[in-house]
Design an enzyme around this catalytic site. Structure first.
Site, PDB file in Angstrom:
ATOM      1  N   GLU A  12      43.808  40.336  37.709  1.00 38.21           N
ATOM      2  CA  GLU A  12      44.534  40.717  38.828  1.00 38.21           C
ATOM      3  C   GLU A  12      46.018  40.834  38.837  1.00 38.21           C
ATOM      4  O   GLU A  12      46.919  40.197  39.531  1.00 38.21           O
ATOM      5  CB  GLU A  12      44.136  39.846  40.057  1.00 38.21           C
ATOM      6  CG  GLU A  12      42.753  39.620  40.325  1.00 38.21           C
ATOM      7  CD  GLU A  12      42.116  38.790  41.550  1.00 38.21           C
ATOM      8  OE1 GLU A  12      43.286  38.654  42.360  1.00 38.21           O
ATOM      9  OE2 GLU A  12      41.365  38.799  41.882  1.00 38.21           O
TER      10      GLU A  12
ATOM     11  N   GLU B  23      34.772  38.628  39.168  1.00 37.42           N
ATOM     12  CA  GLU B  23      34.894  37.386  40.371  1.00 37.42           C
ATOM     13  C   GLU B  23      34.125  38.157  41.525  1.00 37.42           C
ATOM     14  O   GLU B  23      34.445  39.352  41.903  1.00 37.42           O
ATOM     15  CB  GLU B  23      36.199  37.182  40.572  1.00 37.42           C
ATOM     16  CG  GLU B  23      36.658  36.229  39.695  1.00 37.42           C
ATOM     17  CD  GLU B  23      38.300  35.996  40.085  1.00 37.42           C
ATOM     18  OE1 GLU B  23      38.666  35.949  41.370  1.00 37.42           O
ATOM     19  OE2 GLU B  23      38.948  35.783  39.074  1.00 37.42           O
TER      20      GLU B  23
ATOM     21  N   GLU C 189      42.716  26.016  44.896  1.00 37.09           N
ATOM     22  CA  GLU C 189      42.699  27.525  45.255  1.00 37.09           C
ATOM     23  C   GLU C 189      44.163  28.080  45.441  1.00 37.09           C
ATOM     24  O   GLU C 189      44.594  28.112  46.575  1.00 37.09           O
ATOM     25  CB  GLU C 189      41.779  27.692  46.320  1.00 37.09           C
ATOM     26  CG  GLU C 189      41.728  28.988  46.872  1.00 37.09           C
ATOM     27  CD  GLU C 189      41.658  30.376  46.011  1.00 37.09           C
ATOM     28  OE1 GLU C 189      40.989  30.153  45.160  1.00 37.09           O
ATOM     29  OE2 GLU C 189      42.445  31.140  46.409  1.00 37.09           O
TER      30      GLU C 189
END
Ligand code: FCB
Length: 470
Positions: free
Chosen positions: A177, A372, A431
């Site tokens: 990403e 993902e 996260e």
């Protein structure tokens, strides 16, 4: 990965994926490994960022995370028990080169060597990501991805990892990403290194792509058979499908999110409209002769991470979005609506079908892999009983995964060459800016005891894998 075959059983609710469809799960080094100072690991920009007050929820860090560095053998045993066929992990650059340059640290490589062998012993295909955001701090100090040298260093690092693992790992991906690395890292500052400088963000976009190109070339010349990159393309939708202004907003955001990466990677170079937009913010002197040719070298696999669509409207009073430099005064980003995950992200499986079809149509010829997809929900473990561990009945996650697998299957039925699906994530983990409060795992992690408990979704996924369908 094998050639695609036709899906079957389309008429009923029961669906079957192509033979040899790859099923697995994904994680990333900083999010699960912990062991932040073990065996010579150097600091990364995420170590620094997570220690910067106010950047990460309650000051959480990846220091311990899921302690996967020490528990990897048990974790791999659990993957095998769940029937996973593939496991996507990332290598922590600061374990391999603590300062980002110089000789490889053998003890850092040893960890991935052990992990790889353990996976292979269990019949699980390792899929490597070389960069999942944990840039060595020493390179961060020299400008990180705004410095062209970082791209060169990345290729050197990739070569060192390949030299150790290339005999056993088939699938190599360079970046995860780059949109997040560039825009969240340098434009809105939500991620490390936390800068808010649109010119730096566009410079980083190019150097990340260049890093991919240089690393891909290095991997290939070292003998890698399958080289790819993972992007997180957005399914950008107009608020009003009839509105020309909204269509223009879609085009702008699509350019900044999707085509700025996909065109150089798969269509030979940056699109003109994006080039013009960028040039209004920064003179693109960082793009040098030959760069685009290098970036456009063919890849064997495109990894797609998909979570949610986004809706935009074209409005002169639009506030824009700090992650999309130059959208202020042009674009209104609609607040997410309808069913949302715990991240506040929209749940719209059809977006995945649209995205896969669009990429297959606009950039034909490259096999796709969902690297993902998954969702955070506020899982509530039940009470421990003397004869069994904590139960997590995550029906919302099962519904999310079911919907997205059906959407992926629909794309295959419409002709998209999709080779596999990796759920995000194997474990609950760090996260990023949200710390440990958002849980994406199909396996619950109790951070006090490090106990792993497969959630209902893990058992459900095990069944999906064993049937090769739903
Ligand atoms: C993606 C990241 C991954 C994880 C998921 C939820 O953007 O690649 O590390 O944080 O989002």
């Amino acid at each position: 990965m094998n050639e695609r075959s036709e899906p079957t059983n389309r008429s009923s609710n029961e669906i079957r994926f192509p033979e040899h469809f790859l099923w697995g799960a994904a994680t990333a080094a900083y999010q699960i490994e912990g062991a932040a100072r073990d065996d010579g690991r150097g600091p990364s920009i995420w170590d620094t960022f997570s220690r910067t007050p106010g950047k990460v929820y309650q000051g959480h860090t990846g220091d311990v995370a899921c302690d996967h560095y020490h528990r990897y053998a048990d974790d791999v045993a659990l993957m095998a028990e769940l029937g996973l066929r593939a496991y996507r992990f990332s290598v922590a650059w600061p374990r391999i080169q603590p300062d980002g340059t110089g000789p490889a640290n053998p003890r850092g490589l040893d960890f991935y060597d052990r992990l790889t062998d353990t996976l292979l012993d269990r019949g699980i295909d390792p899929i490597v990501t070389l960069y999942h955001w944990d840039l060595p701090q020493a390179l961060g100090d020299r400008g990180g991805w705004t410095n062209r040298d970082t791209a060169e260093h990345f290729a050197t690092y990739a070569t060192a990892v390949y030299a150790r693992l290339g005999d056993r790992i088939d699938v190599w991906t360079t970046l995860n990403e780059p949109w997040c690395s560039a825009y969240l890292g340098y434009a809105n500052g939500l991620h490390a290194p936390g800068e808010q400088d649109p010119a730096a963000a566009f410079t980083a976009v190019h150097h990340l792509l260049l890093g991919h190109g240089l690393a891909a070339r290095a991997l290939r010349s070292a003998g890698a058979r399958s080289v790819g990159v993972t992007v997180n393309p957005a399914d950008v939708r107009p608020a009003d499908p009839q509105s020309a202004a909204d269509a223009a907003a879609v085009r702008l955001v699509d350019g900044l999110h999707n085509r700025i990466f996909l065109d150089p990677l798969l269509a030979g170079g940056y699109p003109d409209d994006v080039r013009e937009h960028v040039a209004r913010i920064v003179e693109p002197t960082f793009i040098r002769d030959g760069d685009e040719k290098l970036i456009a070298a063919p890849i064997d696999l495109l990894g797609i991470n998909y979570y949610a669509p986004s809706y935009v409207a074209g409005r002169p009073d639009g506030a824009g979005n700090g992650a999309y430099p130059g959208t202020e005064g042009a674009v209104h980003f609609l607040p997410p609506a309808g069913p949302l995950t715990d991240m506040g992200w929209m749940i719209e499986p059809a977006g995945l079908t649209r995205l896969l079809e669009r990429i297959a149509a606009d950039y034909p010829g490259v096999p796709l892999l969902i690297t993902e997809n998954g969702a955070a929900f506020p899982d509530k473990p039940g009470a421990d009983s003397p004869d069994g561990p904590t139960q997590v009945i995550d029906a919302d996650r099962i519904a999310y995964l079911d919907g997205h697998l059906r959407a992926a299957h629909e794309a295959i039925a419409r002709g998209v060459d999709l080779r596999g699906y990796l759920v995000w994530s194997f474990l609950d983990n760090f996260e990023w800016a949200e710390g440990y409060r958002k849980r994406f795992g199909i396996v619950h992690v109790d951070y006090l005891t490090q106990r792993r408990t497969p959630k209902a979704s893990a058992r459900w996924y095990q069944e999906v894998i064993s049937r090769n369908g739903l």
